[in-house]
Design a protein around this motif. Structure first.
Motif, PDB file in Angstrom:
ATOM      1  N   ARG A 102      94.058  13.169  81.083  1.00 26.00           N
ATOM      2  CA  ARG A 102      94.042  14.199  80.046  1.00 26.00           C
ATOM      3  C   ARG A 102      92.917  13.882  79.061  1.00 26.00           C
ATOM      4  N   PHE A 103      92.138  14.903  78.766  1.00 26.32           N
ATOM      5  CA  PHE A 103      90.953  14.708  77.943  1.00 26.32           C
ATOM      6  C   PHE A 103      91.052  15.551  76.683  1.00 26.32           C
ATOM      7  N   GLU A 104      90.931  14.909  75.552  1.00 28.91           N
ATOM      8  CA  GLU A 104      90.938  15.602  74.263  1.00 28.91           C
ATOM      9  C   GLU A 104      89.503  15.679  73.763  1.00 28.91           C
ATOM     10  N   PRO A 105      88.876  16.846  73.824  1.00 24.44           N
ATOM     11  CA  PRO A 105      87.482  16.946  73.387  1.00 24.44           C
ATOM     12  C   PRO A 105      87.368  16.764  71.882  1.00 24.44           C
ATOM     13  N   PRO A 106      86.210  16.333  71.411  1.00 24.76           N
ATOM     14  CA  PRO A 106      86.011  16.217  69.961  1.00 24.76           C
ATOM     15  C   PRO A 106      86.015  17.599  69.315  1.00 24.76           C
ATOM     16  N   GLN A 107      86.070  17.638  68.005  1.00 22.91           N
ATOM     17  CA  GLN A 107      86.045  18.908  67.288  1.00 22.91           C
ATOM     18  C   GLN A 107      84.727  19.641  67.576  1.00 22.91           C
ATOM     19  N   PHE A 108      84.802  20.945  67.623  1.00 19.16           N
ATOM     20  CA  PHE A 108      83.599  21.731  67.854  1.00 19.16           C
ATOM     21  C   PHE A 108      83.703  23.047  67.088  1.00 19.16           C
ATOM     22  N   ARG A 109      82.537  23.639  66.877  1.00 20.93           N
ATOM     23  CA  ARG A 109      82.441  24.967  66.278  1.00 20.93           C
ATOM     24  C   ARG A 109      81.975  25.928  67.357  1.00 20.93           C
ATOM     25  N   GLU A 110      82.378  27.180  67.255  1.00 19.17           N
ATOM     26  CA  GLU A 110      81.957  28.184  68.234  1.00 19.17           C
ATOM     27  C   GLU A 110      81.543  29.457  67.515  1.00 19.17           C
ATOM     28  N   ARG A 111      80.481  30.044  68.010  1.00 24.44           N
ATOM     29  CA  ARG A 111      79.931  31.233  67.362  1.00 24.44           C
ATOM     30  C   ARG A 111      79.374  32.176  68.421  1.00 24.44           C
ATOM     31  N   PHE A 112      79.473  33.482  68.156  1.00 21.76           N
ATOM     32  CA  PHE A 112      78.986  34.505  69.085  1.00 21.76           C
ATOM     33  C   PHE A 112      77.616  35.026  68.659  1.00 21.76           C
ATOM     34  N   PHE A 113      76.808  35.310  69.671  1.00 19.07           N
ATOM     35  CA  PHE A 113      75.508  35.943  69.462  1.00 19.07           C
ATOM     36  C   PHE A 113      75.382  37.099  70.452  1.00 19.07           C
ATOM     37  N   HIS A 114      74.789  38.188  69.987  1.00 18.90           N
ATOM     38  CA  HIS A 114      74.696  39.398  70.802  1.00 18.90           C
ATOM     39  C   HIS A 114      73.261  39.653  71.243  1.00 18.90           C
ATOM     40  N   PHE A 115      73.097  39.890  72.541  1.00 17.57           N
ATOM     41  CA  PHE A 115      71.808  40.278  73.113  1.00 17.57           C
ATOM     42  C   PHE A 115      71.936  41.730  73.578  1.00 17.57           C
ATOM     43  N   SER A 116      71.228  42.621  72.939  1.00 18.67           N
ATOM     44  CA  SER A 116      71.249  44.021  73.360  1.00 18.67           C
ATOM     45  C   SER A 116      70.607  44.156  74.738  1.00 18.67           C
ATOM     46  N   ALA A 117      70.823  45.297  75.365  1.00 15.65           N
ATOM     47  CA  ALA A 117      70.209  45.537  76.671  1.00 15.65           C
ATOM     48  C   ALA A 117      68.685  45.449  76.584  1.00 15.65           C
ATOM     49  N   ALA A 118      68.134  45.953  75.485  1.00 16.52           N
ATOM     50  CA  ALA A 118      66.675  45.897  75.303  1.00 16.52           C
ATOM     51  C   ALA A 118      66.200  44.461  75.141  1.00 16.52           C
ATOM     52  N   ALA A 119      66.961  43.652  74.410  1.00 16.44           N
ATOM     53  CA  ALA A 119      66.585  42.251  74.220  1.00 16.44           C
ATOM     54  C   ALA A 119      66.635  41.489  75.540  1.00 16.44           C
ATOM     55  N   VAL A 120      67.660  41.767  76.349  1.00 11.22           N
ATOM     56  CA  VAL A 120      67.781  41.108  77.654  1.00 11.22           C
ATOM     57  C   VAL A 120      66.619  41.511  78.556  1.00 11.22           C
TER      58      VAL A 120
ATOM     59  N   GLU B  68      78.861  33.026  73.669  1.00 10.87           N
ATOM     60  CA  GLU B  68      79.603  32.137  72.779  1.00 10.87           C
ATOM     61  C   GLU B  68      79.067  30.725  72.959  1.00 10.87           C
ATOM     62  N   ILE B  69      78.605  30.114  71.877  1.00 13.62           N
ATOM     63  CA  ILE B  69      77.998  28.788  71.922  1.00 13.62           C
ATOM     64  C   ILE B  69      78.861  27.809  71.144  1.00 13.62           C
ATOM     65  N   CYS B  70      79.143  26.666  71.752  1.00  9.09           N
ATOM     66  CA  CYS B  70      79.931  25.617  71.107  1.00  9.09           C
ATOM     67  C   CYS B  70      79.032  24.435  70.735  1.00  9.09           C
ATOM     68  N   PHE B  71      79.174  23.965  69.507  1.00 12.62           N
ATOM     69  CA  PHE B  71      78.476  22.769  69.043  1.00 12.62           C
ATOM     70  C   PHE B  71      79.472  21.844  68.368  1.00 12.62           C
ATOM     71  N   GLY B  72      79.301  20.553  68.573  1.00 11.37           N
ATOM     72  CA  GLY B  72      80.106  19.584  67.859  1.00 11.37           C
ATOM     73  C   GLY B  72      79.568  19.305  66.474  1.00 11.37           C
ATOM     74  N   SER B  73      78.334  19.722  66.215  1.00 11.62           N
ATOM     75  CA  SER B  73      77.663  19.430  64.955  1.00 11.62           C
ATOM     76  C   SER B  73      77.391  20.711  64.177  1.00 11.62           C
ATOM     77  N   SER B  74      77.800  20.743  62.903  1.00 14.73           N
ATOM     78  CA  SER B  74      77.487  21.889  62.045  1.00 14.73           C
ATOM     79  C   SER B  74      75.979  22.027  61.861  1.00 14.73           C
ATOM     80  N   GLU B  75      75.289  20.889  61.810  1.00 11.80           N
ATOM     81  CA  GLU B  75      73.836  20.900  61.636  1.00 11.80           C
ATOM     82  C   GLU B  75      73.158  21.605  62.805  1.00 11.80           C
ATOM     83  N   HIS B  76      73.634  21.328  64.011  1.00 13.92           N
ATOM     84  CA  HIS B  76      73.038  21.971  65.185  1.00 13.92           C
ATOM     85  C   HIS B  76      73.247  23.481  65.155  1.00 13.92           C
TER      86      HIS B  76
END
Length: 455
Positions: free
Chosen positions: A234-252, A430-438
């Protein structure tokens, strides 16, 4: 929304298939070499956020009636997806001493169904910035691993009533279903829910349960263990933050064009171009040494990788990880075209011969993944897919306003892909980072931010 918003469980029950299983359906459901290594993997957690329907002149929305309709249609859907109502079982062999782990559909303990409430609004969940922690409480079985389904349900559905919305979250055993199979099930459930009295006993895409077996090998696999303590971790991952970013069809489209132009080709896909950008941007904000090796790991379905191919409706978890690998210096010293080409080569080189060689090697020396041994700071791990028809699952509430995931199977560097709500090739990431700085640095990364804009 306050940080201490609580999710309160109001009720829970178990939902079984509407009809009794046939003798054929009660036969053991054996796992493949794609699935057995996942005994330590957490349940997969995905869900949809809906707005409540506006009050009508005749009748307000009734959560009681809605939950009754969901339970009944779920029971009917389990007639088609009956393995999800079963449990895992282990048979111990004496000569040689070994384990056979299989799914017992005859043990129809049922799918867990939870009704919960939260004093939060749809806009609270969609607020800018980090995904609110309360979203993790919209899912059940947060700490469960696949092996736990000997006693826990293979699937748990939690319906959380918000002030002005409904969240339907599913936690599914990752040996039993990958993203393709989970959204296949959710689509069928939504289809049956909407059909109501017009349901005639069939669905548009019946699941295929016949197991894929490598030629010349027994479909029943004996694992070289005498006790589950020999492979469970059993693995307990460290704390992380997650945030969403949107790529429009034109951006893709712009990213895909740029990646192909840099490669002087037309073979880079939209998804490869977006992931290449993410690989470069995340690596840049991590400030890794130039000579360090970095990899981008992609979850791949084997359905169309083998010859003859499996059905797109094959129900299971026939997935594998492929890797694009380079050094930090090379990744950062070239454009997204070079990074995308690395990913493209990893994908096209993963063919029928490679799949079957990998399967045969595993059968001759079975092992179980231990998540704690594969976490490091040098890679991205990309899961889910913008090709899944998440927004086709409406459950009588119209198109969902957003898709979200739970806590499980995440750590620093985990990226989860979703289709954009507006369709047309748009993507949510959705991007997960363990560091707020990152996370803060990513939002200031010039290449990344410029790619989100199409002007």
């Amino acid at each position: 929304m306050t940080s201490f918003t609580e999710v309160k469980r109001i009720s829970e029950c178990f939902v079984k298939p509407l009809r009794d299983l046939s003798p054929e359906a009660k036969q053991p459901f054996y796992f493949t070499p794609f699935e057995l290594p996942c005994l330590n993997i957490n349940y997969s957690q995905k869900g949809l956020l809906f707005s409540k329907p506006p009050p009508s002149e005749n009748q307000d929305f009734s959560i009681t009636d809605y939950l009754d309709d969901l339970r009944h249609s779920l029971s009917t859907t389990l007639d088609h997806f009956y393995p999800l109502a079963g449990r895992l079982a282990t048979r111990k062999e004496e000569n040689p001493p070994s384990y056979v782990i299989y799914l017992d559909p005859g043990n129809t303990s049922g799918v867990k169904f939870i009704h919960a409430t939260a004093d939060a609004t749809v806009s609270d969940i969609l607020q800018p910035g980090d995904v609110p922690l309360v979203v993790r409480s919209f899912f059940d079985l947060n700490n469960a691993i696949s092996h736990d389904a000997h006693t826990l349900p293979l699937l748990s559905i939690q319906v959380t009533e918000l002030v002005d919305g409904i969240f339907i979250g599913g936690s599914v055993n990752h040996m039993v279903a990958d993203g393709t199979s989970f959204w296949h099930f959710m689509g069928a459930w939504s289809e049956i829910f909407k059909s109501k009295e017009q349901y005639c006993g069939t669905i548009s895409r019946p699941p295929v349960f016949k197991r894929w077996v490598l030629d010349g090998f027994d479909p029943i696999i004996n694992l070289p263990f005498t006790h589950h303590d020999q492979f469970i971790e059993r693995f307990e991952p460290p704390q992380f933050r997650e945030r969403f970013f949107h790529f429009s069809a034109a951006a893709v489209s712009k990213l895909k064009k740029k990646a192909n132009a840099e490669c002087n080709s037309n073979k880079i896909s939209s998804l490869q171009a977006v992931i290449a950008l993410l690989w470069r941007s995340v690596t840049r904000v991590r400030r890794l040494p130039q000579d360090l090796e970095t990899s981008c790991r992609l979850m791949m379905s084997n359905r169309r990788r083998v010859n003859p191919p499996m059905s797109d409706d094959y129900f299971g978890n026939p997935i594998h990880v492929v890797r694009g690998t380079t050094t930090v210096g090379e990744l950062m010293g070239n454009g997204i075209g070079r990074a995308a080409l690395r990913l493209h080569e990893a994908v096209v080189n993963y063919n029928d011969a490679v799949v079957k060689e990998s399967v045969e090697s595993w059968i001759k020396g079975p092992f179980i993944f231990k998540p704690g041994q594969v976490i490091d700071q040098n890679f991205l791990h990309v899961g889910s897919s913008p090709r899944f028809d998440m927004y086709g699952c409406e459950f009588g509430l119209g198109k969902a306003v957003a898709a979200r995931s739970g806590w499980s199977n995440k750590a620093d560097g985990k990226i989860t892909m979703y289709p954009g709500r507006e369709g047309g090739g748009s993507m949510d990431v959705e991007i997960c980072f363990g560091s707020s700085e990152h996370m803060m640095d990513l939002e200031c990364d010039e290449e990344f931010i410029n790619a989100l804009w199409t002007e």
